[in-house]
Design an enzyme around this catalytic site. Structure first.
Site, mmCIF file in Angstrom:
data_model
loop_
_atom_site.group_PDB
_atom_site.id
_atom_site.type_symbol
_atom_site.label_atom_id
_atom_site.label_comp_id
_atom_site.label_asym_id
_atom_site.label_seq_id
_atom_site.Cartn_x
_atom_site.Cartn_y
_atom_site.Cartn_z
ATOM 1 N N THR A 196 39.563 -15.534 -45.605
ATOM 2 C CA THR A 196 40.786 -16.138 -45.059
ATOM 3 C C THR A 196 40.629 -17.620 -44.758
ATOM 4 O O THR A 196 41.595 -18.289 -44.429
ATOM 5 C CB THR A 196 41.184 -15.452 -43.732
ATOM 6 O OG1 THR A 196 40.154 -15.683 -42.781
ATOM 7 C CG2 THR A 196 41.403 -13.968 -43.902
ATOM 8 N N ARG A 210 30.608 -16.788 -42.962
ATOM 9 C CA ARG A 210 30.339 -16.225 -41.635
ATOM 10 C C ARG A 210 28.955 -15.574 -41.630
ATOM 11 O O ARG A 210 28.569 -14.926 -42.607
ATOM 12 C CB ARG A 210 31.378 -15.165 -41.276
ATOM 13 C CG ARG A 210 32.764 -15.706 -41.237
ATOM 14 C CD ARG A 210 33.718 -14.807 -40.499
ATOM 15 N NE ARG A 210 35.092 -15.100 -40.877
ATOM 16 C CZ ARG A 210 35.771 -16.169 -40.492
ATOM 17 N NH1 ARG A 210 35.202 -17.073 -39.700
ATOM 18 N NH2 ARG A 210 37.007 -16.375 -40.904
ATOM 19 N N ARG A 221 28.437 -13.736 -45.373
ATOM 20 C CA ARG A 221 29.448 -13.538 -46.432
ATOM 21 C C ARG A 221 30.441 -14.696 -46.389
ATOM 22 O O ARG A 221 30.599 -15.359 -45.353
ATOM 23 C CB ARG A 221 30.188 -12.208 -46.248
ATOM 24 C CG ARG A 221 30.840 -12.053 -44.899
ATOM 25 C CD ARG A 221 31.625 -10.757 -44.777
ATOM 26 N NE ARG A 221 32.956 -10.868 -45.340
ATOM 27 C CZ ARG A 221 33.998 -11.391 -44.714
ATOM 28 N NH1 ARG A 221 33.885 -11.882 -43.494
ATOM 29 N NH2 ARG A 221 35.183 -11.436 -45.303
ATOM 30 N N ALA A 222 31.098 -14.907 -47.531
ATOM 31 C CA ALA A 222 32.153 -15.915 -47.564
ATOM 32 C C ALA A 222 33.393 -15.318 -46.913
ATOM 33 O O ALA A 222 33.727 -14.160 -47.151
ATOM 34 C CB ALA A 222 32.448 -16.297 -49.008
ATOM 35 N N SER A 223 34.074 -16.104 -46.099
ATOM 36 C CA SER A 223 35.317 -15.640 -45.479
ATOM 37 C C SER A 223 36.379 -15.430 -46.554
ATOM 38 O O SER A 223 36.414 -16.139 -47.550
ATOM 39 C CB SER A 223 35.805 -16.691 -44.480
ATOM 40 O OG SER A 223 37.188 -16.539 -44.260
ATOM 41 N N SER A 253 49.043 -14.187 -38.645
ATOM 42 C CA SER A 253 48.247 -13.406 -37.706
ATOM 43 C C SER A 253 47.704 -14.240 -36.542
ATOM 44 O O SER A 253 48.452 -14.878 -35.824
ATOM 45 C CB SER A 253 47.136 -12.724 -38.509
ATOM 46 O OG SER A 253 46.377 -11.876 -37.705
ATOM 47 N N GLU A 303 37.971 -2.094 -37.645
ATOM 48 C CA GLU A 303 37.044 -3.204 -37.752
ATOM 49 C C GLU A 303 36.682 -3.612 -36.328
ATOM 50 O O GLU A 303 37.477 -3.421 -35.393
ATOM 51 C CB GLU A 303 37.705 -4.377 -38.479
ATOM 52 C CG GLU A 303 37.943 -4.075 -39.942
ATOM 53 C CD GLU A 303 38.440 -5.287 -40.708
ATOM 54 O OE1 GLU A 303 37.671 -5.792 -41.527
ATOM 55 O OE2 GLU A 303 39.587 -5.717 -40.490
ATOM 56 N N ALA A 304 35.492 -4.194 -36.167
ATOM 57 C CA ALA A 304 35.061 -4.606 -34.831
ATOM 58 C C ALA A 304 36.100 -5.537 -34.202
ATOM 59 O O ALA A 304 36.312 -5.528 -32.992
ATOM 60 C CB ALA A 304 33.704 -5.293 -34.919
ATOM 61 N N ASN A 305 36.812 -6.315 -35.033
ATOM 62 C CA ASN A 305 37.787 -7.276 -34.505
ATOM 63 C C ASN A 305 39.041 -6.622 -33.927
ATOM 64 O O ASN A 305 39.951 -7.304 -33.474
ATOM 65 C CB ASN A 305 38.156 -8.292 -35.590
ATOM 66 C CG ASN A 305 38.832 -7.652 -36.803
ATOM 67 O OD1 ASN A 305 39.488 -6.614 -36.697
ATOM 68 N ND2 ASN A 305 38.702 -8.275 -37.964
#
Ligand code: 16G
Ligand code: MG
Length: 553
Positions: free
Chosen positions: A520, A525, A516-518, A76, A391-393
């Site tokens: 990926t 984060r 939260r833990a990422s 990605s 998602e916001a992304n």
């Protein structure tokens, strides 16, 4: 049959073939894990993983009566040195979570013999006949390391006696399309022709229908992150005759896939979202409507510099979501289907609070918050007749239930306006990728909406004002100590961390923050929003310090 009695004749073949594609052992105490979207890491660790994923994909296909399973090789928006492997289920959805566990067990198995042993145990427990036919189809993005991973994957499929189709270079959403098209071919719910060309034809036809009588809103510049989206978008555009869409003018930029080292480098949707500015190249001309895809073309960000104010405005996944929900809501109203079809919006904790307010208060639609990752949003969106999820992304799509699709096609129109609304809804049903977020398809959706509303990006940006926000990445010793609840909005563990965050949030106006833990990366984060930019920034820094402290305890 007695499944435990099965002799796995090709077990030795799997063991022999895997010797050429070994797993790289990790340091003691560390394990590979099927993250938010498959195994993703430095490409040189992935060859053995690609092999074992191939073995599992064949088994998954056998467990589902020989339906085609997809494998996508991509990392990605990650840097060019990374790569990733993920499995796609028969309807083009993400792999079922139970099987993520099996994938993790396969990849962490201590030896090839152990992989075969797990294979046999699974076959026995799940009552899978290992001699049944299996089919796996796969594609990869433009990363050079994809070659090696495909070689390993093919070796696994040959050894597992699975049929396969190598679609070579594809965007991630194209592979998802092909999986669903393969498994629905010739049925009443056929998703389209089983080829890359079929994908372009389906999208082009739907786009032309949805744009009927409307005008494309001037030049659109598309930054393709120097990834697979570049050549694929250029190819798609060949399927739109100029005279079929009034004024169509798409400029494809950052589409150099021959220099792999520049993939996602200072460009692409993730760059725009995290830096909150346009890529430096090409220089952004004020007034030019622009958007960016990510490296595998499943995320989308719009932006421009307003020629009147010279300010930069970014329109992210939350904006696309509210734009789509509002447009589809209006069409449903005109089509007389508003009360008939249950519409809802799905977001994650990263959604800007202003977007959530706009959707619930102005559009009067329900919003459900889920944990990060497409699989969670997709699943919840399926609960509506029309489920809008982003998602916001910039990753997302709109799902239509079979009931909704039938309503668009079968409702007898009582007026020309109703007829037009029904035709546009039916076109959207074909235009919007139903399997997963698809940047090319989403971009066409946005263009259709802007054309119908005759809107510029200024009109779009004015629907609501984003709350200032900041996202911070925090390196910690052990990210796994951070466990969340309430769709990742609160920390359950370590003890005391959430109370400290709450105390900081209280000190700011209109503030919200979570950590939260990422899924990926090896990091945490922190997200914070507040009434002003400086307060959001200050709050993010304070929460980041809390996380750093707890992460090194
Ligand atoms: C993956 C997910 C994306 C999510 C992101 C979060 C898919 C196809 N992709 O890219 O949805 O937003 O991970 O990353 O599910 P993070 O866990 O590192 O924050
Ligand atoms: Mg992507």
């Amino acid at each position: 049959m007695d499944y435990s009695e099965q002799v796995l004749a090709y077990g030795d073949d799997i063991v022999a073939a895997s010797k050429k594609h070994p797993i790289v052992p990790l340091e003691k105490g560390q394990r590979y894990s099927y993250g938010t979207a498959g195994f993703r890491m430095k490409a040189d660790l992935l060859e053995g993983i690609a092999f074992r994923v191939g073995v599992l994909a064949a088994l998954r296909s056998r467990s589902l009566g020989g339906q085609a399973i997809g494998v996508m090789i991509t990392a990605s928006h990650n840097p060019a040195v990374d790569n990733g492997v993920k499995i796609v289920d028969p309807m083009g959805e993400m792999l079922e979570q139970e099987w993520e566990r099996y994938a993790t067990a396969f990849v962490n198995a201590g030896s090839d013999e152990e992989v075969v042993k797990i294979y046999k145990t699974l076959a026995t427990d799940l009552k899978i006949n290992v001699k049944d036919p299996a089919k796996v189809i796969f594609g990869r993005d433009t990363r050079p390391s994809g070659h090696t991973l495909v070689t390993a994957l093919k070796a696994a499929l040959v050894a597992s006696q699975s049929e396969y189709v190598d679609y070579k270079i594809l965007t991630t959403p194209q592979l998802h399309y092909l999986v669903r098209a393969t498994n629905t071919e010739g049925s009443p719910v056929s998703y389209g022709k089983v080829s890359e060309v079929g994908y372009y034809e389906k999208l082009a036809d739907a786009f032309i229908r949805a744009m009927k009588g409307k005008k494309f809103g001037g030049t659109l510049s598309v930054d393709c992150a120097n990834g697979v989206g570049g050549p694929k978008l250029s190819e798609f555009l060949k399927y739109i005759p100029k005279d079929k869409v009034n004024g169509i003018d798409v400029k494809v930029v950052n589409d150099d896939v021959l220099r792999p080292e520049i993939l996602n480098l200072d460009c692409g949707a993730d760059f725009v979202k995290t830096k909150q500015r346009a890529p430096p190249i090409p220089k952004l001309v004020p007034g030019l409507r622009s958007c960016s895809l990510d490296g595998d073309a499943d995320r989308l960000m719009y932006y421009w510099v307003d020629p009147d104010t010279s300010s930069f405005a970014m329109l992210d996944g939350d904006r696309i979501s509210s734009l789509a929900a509002s447009f589809i809501g209006d069409l449903l109203e005109s089509a007389g289907l508003r009360d008939e079809l249950r519409t809802g919006v799905v977001q994650t904790a990263y959604a800007n609070g202003a977007s959530t307010n706009y959707i619930t208060q102005h559009l009067k639609l329900p919003v459900i918050c889920t944990p990060t990752g497409v699989k969670h949003l997709h699943h919840v969106a399926q609960g509506f007749d029309i489920g809008v999820y982003f998602e916001a992304n910039g990753h997302g799509t709109v799902l239509f239930s079979p009931y909704a699709i039938a309503a668009f096609k079968e409702t007898e129109p009582q007026s020309p306006a109703q007829k037009d609304a029904l035709a546009t809804l039916a076109a959207l049903g074909d235009l919007i990728n139903q399997t997963v977020g698809d940047a090319i398809s989403d971009m066409l959706l946005v263009e259709v909406i802007l054309a119908h509303k005759n809107w510029t990006l200024r009109d779009w940006a004015m629907t609501y004002a984003d709350l200032p926000n900041r996202l911070v990445r925090v390196e910690v010793g052990n990210k796994d100590v951070f466990r969340t609840t309430d769709a990742e909005r609160r920390l359950l563990h370590p003890d005391g961390a959430q109370e400290e965050i709450d105390n900081e949030v209280k000190k700011f106006k209109d503030a919200r923050s979570f950590a939260r833990a990422s899924g990926t990366e090896n990091a945490c984060r922190v997200y914070a929003e507040a009434a002003t930019r400086s307060e959001a920034s200050e709050l993010a820094d304070r929460v980041a310090l809390i996380i750093q402290r707890y992460g090194t305890l």
